[in-house]
Design a protein around this motif. Structure first.
Motif, PDB file in Angstrom:
ATOM      1  N   ALA B  37       4.690   8.467  -9.395  1.00 25.08           N
ATOM      2  CA  ALA B  37       4.019   7.243  -9.846  1.00 25.08           C
ATOM      3  C   ALA B  37       3.083   6.727  -8.757  1.00 25.08           C
ATOM      4  O   ALA B  37       1.959   6.297  -9.030  1.00 25.08           O
ATOM      5  CB  ALA B  37       5.053   6.180 -10.206  1.00 25.08           C
ATOM      6  N   CYS B  38       3.545   6.823  -7.511  1.00 26.83           N
ATOM      7  CA  CYS B  38       2.705   6.364  -6.399  1.00 26.83           C
ATOM      8  C   CYS B  38       1.408   7.174  -6.340  1.00 26.83           C
ATOM      9  O   CYS B  38       0.341   6.632  -6.054  1.00 26.83           O
ATOM     10  CB  CYS B  38       3.464   6.459  -5.079  1.00 26.83           C
ATOM     11  N   THR B  39       1.520   8.469  -6.636  1.00 25.78           N
ATOM     12  CA  THR B  39       0.348   9.327  -6.550  1.00 25.78           C
ATOM     13  C   THR B  39      -0.741   8.876  -7.526  1.00 25.78           C
ATOM     14  O   THR B  39      -1.910   8.731  -7.145  1.00 25.78           O
ATOM     15  CB  THR B  39       0.740  10.789  -6.872  1.00 25.78           C
ATOM     16  N   THR B  40      -0.363   8.670  -8.776  1.00 23.53           N
ATOM     17  CA  THR B  40      -1.409   8.323  -9.748  1.00 23.53           C
ATOM     18  C   THR B  40      -1.813   6.860  -9.641  1.00 23.53           C
ATOM     19  O   THR B  40      -2.965   6.524  -9.885  1.00 23.53           O
ATOM     20  CB  THR B  40      -0.987   8.643 -11.204  1.00 23.53           C
ATOM     21  N   ALA B  41      -0.872   5.992  -9.268  1.00 20.94           N
ATOM     22  CA  ALA B  41      -1.257   4.588  -9.092  1.00 20.94           C
ATOM     23  C   ALA B  41      -2.297   4.475  -7.987  1.00 20.94           C
ATOM     24  O   ALA B  41      -3.241   3.683  -8.062  1.00 20.94           O
ATOM     25  CB  ALA B  41      -0.036   3.736  -8.765  1.00 20.94           C
ATOM     26  N   LYS B  43      -4.385   6.949  -7.065  1.00 18.56           N
ATOM     27  CA  LYS B  43      -5.636   7.516  -7.579  1.00 18.56           C
ATOM     28  C   LYS B  43      -6.402   6.464  -8.369  1.00 18.56           C
ATOM     29  O   LYS B  43      -7.625   6.361  -8.299  1.00 18.56           O
ATOM     30  CB  LYS B  43      -5.333   8.719  -8.480  1.00 18.56           C
ATOM     31  N   SER B  44      -5.656   5.695  -9.152  1.00 17.29           N
ATOM     32  CA  SER B  44      -6.276   4.695 -10.002  1.00 17.29           C
ATOM     33  C   SER B  44      -6.810   3.525  -9.183  1.00 17.29           C
ATOM     34  O   SER B  44      -7.976   3.135  -9.306  1.00 17.29           O
ATOM     35  CB  SER B  44      -5.238   4.207 -11.021  1.00 17.29           C
ATOM     36  N   THR B  53      -6.399  13.572  -2.142  1.00 23.33           N
ATOM     37  CA  THR B  53      -5.359  12.600  -2.448  1.00 23.33           C
ATOM     38  C   THR B  53      -5.002  11.788  -1.209  1.00 23.33           C
ATOM     39  O   THR B  53      -4.992  12.314  -0.104  1.00 23.33           O
ATOM     40  CB  THR B  53      -4.109  13.300  -3.020  1.00 23.33           C
ATOM     41  N   ARG B  54      -4.749  10.514  -1.434  1.00 18.20           N
ATOM     42  CA  ARG B  54      -4.330   9.659  -0.321  1.00 18.20           C
ATOM     43  C   ARG B  54      -2.823   9.705  -0.129  1.00 18.20           C
ATOM     44  O   ARG B  54      -2.333   9.467   0.962  1.00 18.20           O
ATOM     45  CB  ARG B  54      -4.735   8.206  -0.579  1.00 18.20           C
ATOM     46  N   THR B  55      -2.101   9.950  -1.197  1.00 22.67           N
ATOM     47  CA  THR B  55      -0.644  10.030  -1.096  1.00 22.67           C
ATOM     48  C   THR B  55      -0.125  10.942  -2.180  1.00 22.67           C
ATOM     49  O   THR B  55      -0.694  11.002  -3.272  1.00 22.67           O
ATOM     50  CB  THR B  55       0.000   8.633  -1.212  1.00 22.67           C
ATOM     51  N   TYR B  56       0.917  11.673  -1.864  1.00 22.28           N
ATOM     52  CA  TYR B  56       1.560  12.542  -2.853  1.00 22.28           C
ATOM     53  C   TYR B  56       3.002  12.747  -2.424  1.00 22.28           C
ATOM     54  O   TYR B  56       3.402  12.323  -1.331  1.00 22.28           O
ATOM     55  CB  TYR B  56       0.816  13.883  -2.973  1.00 22.28           C
ATOM     56  N   PRO B 149       0.651  -3.348  -1.982  1.00 16.75           N
ATOM     57  CA  PRO B 149      -0.069  -2.109  -2.275  1.00 16.75           C
ATOM     58  C   PRO B 149       0.307  -1.552  -3.650  1.00 16.75           C
ATOM     59  O   PRO B 149       1.408  -1.796  -4.143  1.00 16.75           O
ATOM     60  CB  PRO B 149       0.380  -1.162  -1.156  1.00 16.75           C
ATOM     61  N   ALA B 150      -0.613  -0.804  -4.233  1.00 17.54           N
ATOM     62  CA  ALA B 150      -0.408  -0.319  -5.598  1.00 17.54           C
ATOM     63  C   ALA B 150       0.838   0.548  -5.716  1.00 17.54           C
ATOM     64  O   ALA B 150       1.557   0.488  -6.718  1.00 17.54           O
ATOM     65  CB  ALA B 150      -1.638   0.470  -6.054  1.00 17.54           C
TER      66      ALA B 150
END
Lengths: 972, 517
Positions: B37-41, B43-44, B53-56, B149-150
């Motif tokens: 969830a953190c990955t796509t949040a 990205k968004s 990617t900033r986080t995965y 943070p998101a």
């Protein structure tokens, strides 16, 4: 950007928010940072984007549609461009509490998907040829309505069928079909959850569990519910909190799931042996006397069991306990260990953990083993047996019947159920199937059991999702069998290629739906709405149809069904139109605003008052906040005493079931539950007498928890009248020495199933489905890590890649069901299909011998979204389901997914993604499984097709339940 | 117990007005379910394009059935207190805010990728849309608006917390619980703390790389410039760890940087050898080599050096930012000044040729010799500033670069001498022989000696026996062939030059080929 200038408008910080008297939403960090802007500012919120540009947005709630959890979303609708910029969670949603999984934010990808279908399309060439022309909604509606009207007026009602994947709503479309008077509801449930549903339903007349994970001491999952499946995000929140509090997590899963990795006890049993382990645990509780005697005495139908099965025995609880001790004595821990391959010490430790849980045992099974195995429905039944033994039913930390944690508000019209019985969905062979025998439809049609004039597939992709998809292709291309196929879908899919009309319907933020799901001990409703419509209306720009604000001419189903129904019966002569008339404006067509305004104003307790406190109408409140909690802490409904007003001229049977002549008070909650029969004098069941007090009990024939199912005993399955262990069709005893078991159903937390298509962020994360295989098996079979493997089923084979892993039991292989999408080679001007996930394939048949081969893989492409040039993945998996024969469980009707397969290194000439299938063998397999049935003719105790009390999405009148006179004679 | 209660209402911890905040972050892997969830949040929220990617969430499968487990690691920028990316950035596009957040300024970024080379966590990437470096910045734009943070907001299990170091639930976890950071040996003082993380994920080399071309549900990105995660051998852990998911990573510096080290070596060496040869009496201040050949060759190679450097930038037009908004800790800036100074020296030297001024020539040599030496050597410091790359952390590298400049300079001058000044050839031949010998001695040392870290060992292994072995040994052989110079004469010089170029490429690329995340 000058922060000072934007000033307080942009601050969500605690002190500023509180100073303004607004709502502060604390986040996980529990500091002065808010998780969300104050709701008072959702109309006009200024925020900084990641490039520090100040933007003005309207925050409009809706409901995620990327699984069945119905988590809340907040759309950030740009006030300048009226485009959705992002989706966050909705803090006002009681189930998801503002949080989401990866699929929530990815809703934006679906909105902007460059390959989505924007206009209604009509087939131009042969079915499946790939030639389409754009048509108007009017043309499509008139054509479809005309055919349906003809079928109704010519009494061909059973030729109308609506086949739904994930409903994403509670009952709207079922009522549409009821209003047409057709028994045309078909679902995907029998390839999904009907096994578990049957297990729960036979116990309590309610077909789903609602575990109170947050308050449990022991959580037992026969599933991967920390990461996938129904309610994964809401459940993961609560399971994780419970674990941090010290709760023990026990997980049954043959492969290493993310859930298994968090387990205190991970059991990876041989597939199909789960019930044996559960019964060994039950036996441990029984032999050690560590069950809740009072609960069992008060709430089990043990008296009925003794009377029916041990009429000679003294009708005392003590005598029942004696018998009970004998019933499961053979299910020793050693036996379970031998069946499952799980170490006996682990099973013993788990049994001890369960025993220690008391009434704080939360259990859950949904698909998994219950959907994989012959007799899988008994897995859920044996799992719930543990709750019933411990009295952990509707207790704090226990498991509730879902209907008590769910609220389906009564709509303005509830049309009566149809007078017809559709044997294409409810065939006589499966009288106890809890859901439609959906995946057998093409075989039924092939056998000449009927044909369809109008067949809707709605967000449903049987060619890809169901087993035996090429038999579906054969039937879908046969115009004599299916006169008109209408695909309602936002995106291209493998089934839509074989449609006559493709009608684009909105994604999660482009449509109306209302639903409620059991996620904790409480009841809530969540409202899905077209966010741009809501935004325009807030700006004072009325919208009359959602397709005016959606991309292209994408519409939504609520309005589509209203419009279609109106055109079926424009004069009202068929009695259909009246269900689509405005309650406010007689004779005028119902609008969605009116439909939902009526529900929110009349059927949701507490909502009008809450809305009014904010100066809003109930509909405005729901448009603004998206969700509403009706009650929390519903508790043990079965223990509630029935009020005297409901007890009129009561009668009571020998087991304490109490019947009344008082009418059923029409409550606002129309959540589906079973409908046990009344007594022979026309009274309805009102409750059950327990120690002298008439209590609500459960919606079962006995009113109690049915340890003993008189229904199963009476309908030809006496050997399964009690929770028990049925050896699976993939039990080691029936496997050939060179066969392995293929688990084909496991899910990833990052994928959406067939509707996901081009969710680019999700596709980037997960896009292929290699075959998980244990190193020992790989070495034995000469398979190398990453090497091509050929997996042979009973009807064909597929060629995939090997993922050699310690995360799977030896003797078992597994392949995720998400990937392996494809599109047919189409004319140059044909549709592109979902280009991020689907390679182009050549598909050809020679007689029933089908071959599929990848022709062109996924690669970067030009589109309105520059990101499609950056697609870096080309391997998008292999479509294994095509190679599976149908395996209908003779009782639950569930497709038993597990496959006995042979795995070997790919042969010369094999290419990745290759499929070979023989559909004549597939049909033979169908006939083979059909022979396991005990059909209603010959087994029905009362001349009906099906026990009336069992749940059924559409419930025809009792007359339709009578077996047709000729059916007993039909050649089986 | 760190359960966050879900009760509404204001939090207990709030810094007072004006109280300085230093942010830290906790990722609680005991709560993380690997759902991305953190990955796509992210990205968004941050509009991160595909392919970067900033986080995965990295995942590693450990153990053997039925005791296997999957370990997750939410992988992203560590918000280092002593951030190598900030030190390495020539324009302060990467900077540490007063509240401790390591942030970036896309308008200042020249796209030199020094930050990427420096980051020991491979947490920085070039955004393919705007060509500037970016990474997780704790959603600074949200924090500045008072929002979490998101990733914190979206996380279903509340596994990610941020908080002021001065007092917050996150700070309590850091103070009271066993937490870990990634690669503490790099001395970066991360302010992202992991609770419940395992060595199998923290150590980028603990888990072995899968043999095939897929992870458990994703393709493995391979190909030129790709750095595939996981240990290429058996893994640096006894825990039977297998990398089951990771993203694609890229080496920041490609062949242009390899070639730059070579052209710059020749540029520095040619002038240095000529002037030192003159001072030592092998050449005169009036000989052709000293008067114009050496400075001309040096100038041409220096221009090529500059050209390559600019070409390698993602924002070539912002090249001047190095001098207009310098961040002085950056060796790119220091090197830029050195090269500019050296260019001026060469310019004046050439001016002296045009004006016939021997005095000017001699005067220029006073700053010229040290500047040329610095030009040769500074790259060792630039590489050392790439803290992530253990192979480059070699105390002998400055000396080695000087020797390489000697090889390049003597070889280039030898070619010039063969044409213009055959009399100078003899001592140049001996110099080439000597520098080649010294170079090969150092190279052999690199190949033969043990390395202090697994990272350096793997890099050296890739250089000498792996992906770059062909290049490496070709380079070795060519330089060795260059040592035939006393016999072969000037014909050997091109061999030595080519060998040097091959070696540089092997060394520069091998240094970047070991996975960091």
């Amino acid at each position: 950007v000058d922060l000072e200038k934007i000033g307080a408008r942009v601050s969500a910080a605690c002190a500023d928010t509180l100073a303004r008297g607004e709502t502060f939403y604390p986040g996980a960090s529990r500091v002065h940072l808010a998780a969300f802007p104050p709701k008072e500012r959702w109309d006009d919120w200024t925020y900084l984007d990641s490039r520090r540009a100040a933007r003005r947005a309207m925050l409009v709630p809706t409901t995620c549609f990327n699984c069945e959890s119905a988590c809340g979303l907040l759309a950030y609708v740009d006030r300048d461009t009226l485009a959705v910029r992002k989706f966050e969670g909705n803090p006002e949603h009681p189930g998801s509490r503002g949080r989401n999984c990866a699929k929530g934010p990815a809703t934006l990808n679906q909105v902007t998907d460059p390959d989505r279908i924007l206009y209604p399309l009509k087939r131009a060439g042969r079915r499946g040829e790939g030639r389409w022309v754009q048509v108007s909604w009017d043309e499509a509606l008139d054509d479809i309505a005309g055919r349906i009207r003809a079928a109704i007026t010519e009494d061909r009602r059973n030729e109308i069928m609506y086949h739904v994947g994930r409903p994403g709503e509670d009952g709207f479309t079922e009522r549409v079909l009821a209003s047409w008077g057709v028994d045309g509801h078909n679902s995907h449930t029998n390839v999904c959850s009907s096994g578990a549903r049957a297990g729960y339903h036979f116990w309590m007349g309610i077909d789903r569990p609602s575990p109170d994970h947050a308050n449990a001491d022991v959580i037992l999952l026969v599933s991967a519910h920390l990461e996938s499946g129904h309610y994964f995000n809401p459940h993961a929140q609560r399971i994780t909190d419970a674990k941090a509090r010290g709760a023990k997590l026990i997980v049954f899963d043959t492969r290493l799931s993310n859930t298994a990795t968090h387990a205190d006890h991970w059991l990876a049993p041989h597939p199909g042996s789960e019930a044996a382990i559960l019964l060994a645990i039950a036996n441990h509780l029984i032999q050690a006397g560590r069950y809740d005697r009072e609960f069992v005495r008060r709430w089990w139908n043990w008296a009925e069991y003794l009377a029916c099965e041990h009429p000679e025995a003294e009708a005392t609880f003590e005598r029942f306990e004696e018998i009970l001790r004998g019933l499961y004595a053979d299910y020793t821990i050693e036996f379970a260990a031998a069946e499952s391959g799980v170490d006996a010490a682990v099973i013993a430790a788990v049994a001890e953990a369960v025993a220690s849980a008391g009434t704080r045992l939360a259990t859950h099974s949904w698909r998994s083993a219950a959907a994989g195995n012959l007799g899988g429905w008994q897995v859920a039944r044996c799992l719930f047996l543990l709750n019933c033994l411990l009295g952990a039913v509707a207790t704090e930390g226990g498991t509730f019947p879902n209907a008590w944690s769910k609220f389906v508000p009564r709509p303005v019209y509830t049309p009566g159920h149809p007078g017809t019985w559709n044997e294409l969905t409810w065939p006589d062979e499966y009288p106890l199937a809890l859901n439609e025998m959906s995946f057998l439809l093409p075989h039924f049609l092939k056998e000449g059991r009927g044909h369809l004039a109008v067949y809707f597939t709605r967000v449903y992709n049987p060619v890809w999702t169901n087993p035996d998809g090429l038999t579906w292709v054969e039937v879908l291309t046969e115009e004599d069998l299916i006169g008109l196929h209408v695909a309602l879908t936002p995106v291209w899919n493998e089934t839509a290629y074989f449609a006559d009309y493709i009608l684009p319907m909105g994604v999660g933020s482009e449509r109306h739906d209302l639903h409620s799901y059991e996620q904790y001990d409480g009841q809530w409703i969540a409202f899905r709405q077209p966010v741009l419509r809501a935004a325009r209306e807030r700006l004072g720009q009325p919208v009359s149809y959602t397709r005016q604000v959606n991309p292209g001419e994408v519409w939504e189903e609520n309005e589509f069904w209203i419009e279609l129904s109106w055109r079926i019966d424009p004069e009202g002569s068929l009695g259909i139109r009246r269900y689509y008339e405005s309650p406010e404006r007689p004779g005028a067509k119902l609008t969605v605003d009116e439909y939902y305004a009526w529900i929110f104003g009349h059927s949701v307790p507490g909502l009008p008052e809450r809305a009014s406190a904010e100066g809003l109408t109930p509909l405005e409140f729901m448009r603004r906040y998206g969700a509403f909690e009706i009650s929390a802490g519903v508790g043990a409904v079965h223990e509630q005493a029935v009020p005297p007003a409901e007890l009129l001229d009561i009668a009571e049977n020998r087991y304490g079931r109490v019947y009344t002549r008082a009418a059923d008070p029409p409550g606002p909650n129309v959540v589906p539950v079973a409908t046990p029969d009344g007594d022979s004098d026309g009274r309805r069941p009102a409750g059950v007498r327990v120690d002298g007090v008439i209590r609500r009990g459960f919606p079962t024939p006995s009113g109690r928890l049915e340890f003993y199912s008189g229904t199963l005993a009476g309908w030809g399955w006496p050997e399964h009248a009690l929770p028990g262990y049925i050896r699976s069709h993939v039990h080691p005893a029936v496997l050939a020495p060179d066969q392995l078991v293929l688990i084909s159903t496991f899910r990833l937390p990052t994928q959406i199933h067939t509707r996901g298509a081009n969710a680019k962020w999700l596709n980037e994360l997960a896009h292929t489905n290699p075959l998980w295989i244990h190193p020992a098996d790989a070495a034995r079979l000469g398979i190398t890590a990453g090497g091509l493997v050929r997996v042979e089923t009973e009807i064909g084979y597929f060629v995939g890649k090997a993922w050699v892993t310690e995360g799977i039991r030896p003797g078992v292989v597994a392949c995720s069901h998400h990937m392996g999408r494809w599109k047919l080679t189409t004319p140059a001007d044909g549709p592109a299909g979902p280009r991020q996930v689907a390679p182009t394939v050549d598909l050809a048949a020679d007689g029933g011998q089908w071959r599929m081969r990848h022709r062109a893989g996924v690669r970067p492409y030009d589109s309105a979204d520059r990101d499609t040039r950056r697609i870096w993945w080309g391997d998008v998996g292999v479509h294994q389901n095509l190679t599976f024969a149908v395996h209908p469980d003779p009782i639950s009707g569930q497709h038993c997914w597990h496959q006995a397969v042979r795995v070997r290194p790919a042969a010369d000439g094999d290419a990745y993604g290759d499929i070979a299938v023989d559909t004549s063998q597939a049909h033979a397999a169908y006939r083979d499984w059909l022979r396991r049935c005990r059909p209603a003719p010959g087994h029905s105790p009362d001349g009906t097709r099906r026990p009336y009390w069992l749940m059924r999405p559409l419930k025809p009148g009792r007359d339709a339940y009578r077996l047709a006179p000729d059916s007993a004679a039909r050649d089986r | 117990m760190t359960t966050q209660d879900a009760q509404p209402g204001p939090p207990g911890v709030m810094p007072g007005p004006g109280e300085p905040v230093r942010w830290l972050k906790v990722i609680d892997q005991t709560r993380c379910i690997g759902c991305h969830a953190c990955t796509t949040a992210c990205k968004s929220e941050n509009e991160v394009p595909l392919s970067v990617t900033r986080t995965y969430v990295k995942s590693v499968d450990t153990g053997v059935f039925p005791e296997a487990r999957r370990a997750f690691q939410v992988t992203r920028c560590n918000q280092c207190e002593d951030a190598p990316c900030v030190a390495a950035c020539p324009t302060a596009a990467m900077f540490t805010r007063p509240d401790g957040i390591v942030d970036f300024d896309k308008d200042a970024c020249i796209g030199c990728k020094a930050c990427m080379a420096a980051c020991p966590y491979d947490a920085i990437f070039i955004n393919p849309e705007d060509h500037s470096a970016e990474k997780c910045n704790l959603c600074a734009h949200r924090i500045d608006s008072g929002l979490e943070p998101a990733c914190v907001v979206v996380c279903p299990t509340q596994a990610i917390l941020v908080g002021p170091a001065g007092g917050s639930p996150a700070a309590s976890i850091v103070a009271r619980e066993p937490v870990t950071v990634r690669r503490p040996e790099k001395g970066t003082k991360p302010k992202l703390f992991y609770r419940g993380a395992t060595q199998a994920t923290l150590d980028p080399l603990a888990a072995r790389r899968p043999a095939g071309d897929t992870f458990a549900w994703s393709e493995v990105q391979r190909g030129p410039g790709q750095v595939v995660s996981g240990h290429p051998g058996g893994g640096n852990s006894s825990a039977a760890a297998l990398l089951s998911y990771d993203i694609g990573h890229r080496a920041p510096w490609d062949w242009r940087v390899s070639l730059y080290t070579w052209t710059k070596g020749v540029a520095a060496g040619t002038y240095l050898v000529a002037v030192l040869g003159t001072l030592a009496g092998y050449l005169s201040w009036h000989s052709a080599l000293t008067v114009w050949a050496a400075p001309l060759i040096a100038a041409v190679f220096l221009a090529a050096t500059g050209g390559l450097l600019v070409w390698d930038l993602e924002h070539p037009r912002r090249f001047g930012y190095i001098l207009t908004r310098p961040q002085w800790r950056s060796w790119l800036v220091r090197g830029g000044v050195i090269l500019a100074g050296y260019a001026a020296v060469l310019g004046l030297h050439l001016l002296a040729w045009l004006t016939g001024s021997t005095g000017l020539r001699q005067a220029v040599a006073v700053p010229g010799v040290p500047l040329a030496a610095l030009a040769a050597v500074y790259t060792a410091y630039l590489f050392a500033q790439a803290k992530a790359r253990d192979l480059w952390q070699n105390p002998l590298l400055p000396a080695h670069l000087l020797i390489q400049a000697g090889v390049g300079g003597s070889a280039a001058l030898l070619l010039a001498a063969a044409w213009w000044q055959p009399s100078a050839a003899a001592w140049l031949e001996w110099l080439l022989l000597g520098t080649c010998a010294a170079h090969l001695l150092l190279v052999l040392g690199e190949a033969a000696i043990g390395h202090p870290t697994e990272h350096a060992r793997l890099a050296a292994h890739e250089m000498t026996r792996g992906t770059f072995a062909g290049l490496f040994w070709a380079g070795f052989g060519l330089v060795a062939a260059g040592m035939t110079v006393p016999v072969a004469g000037a014909w050997a010089a091109p061999l030595a030059l080519a060998g040097l170029a091959a070696y540089e490429h092997a060394f520069v690329q091998a240094g970047q080929c070991v996975p960091l995340a």
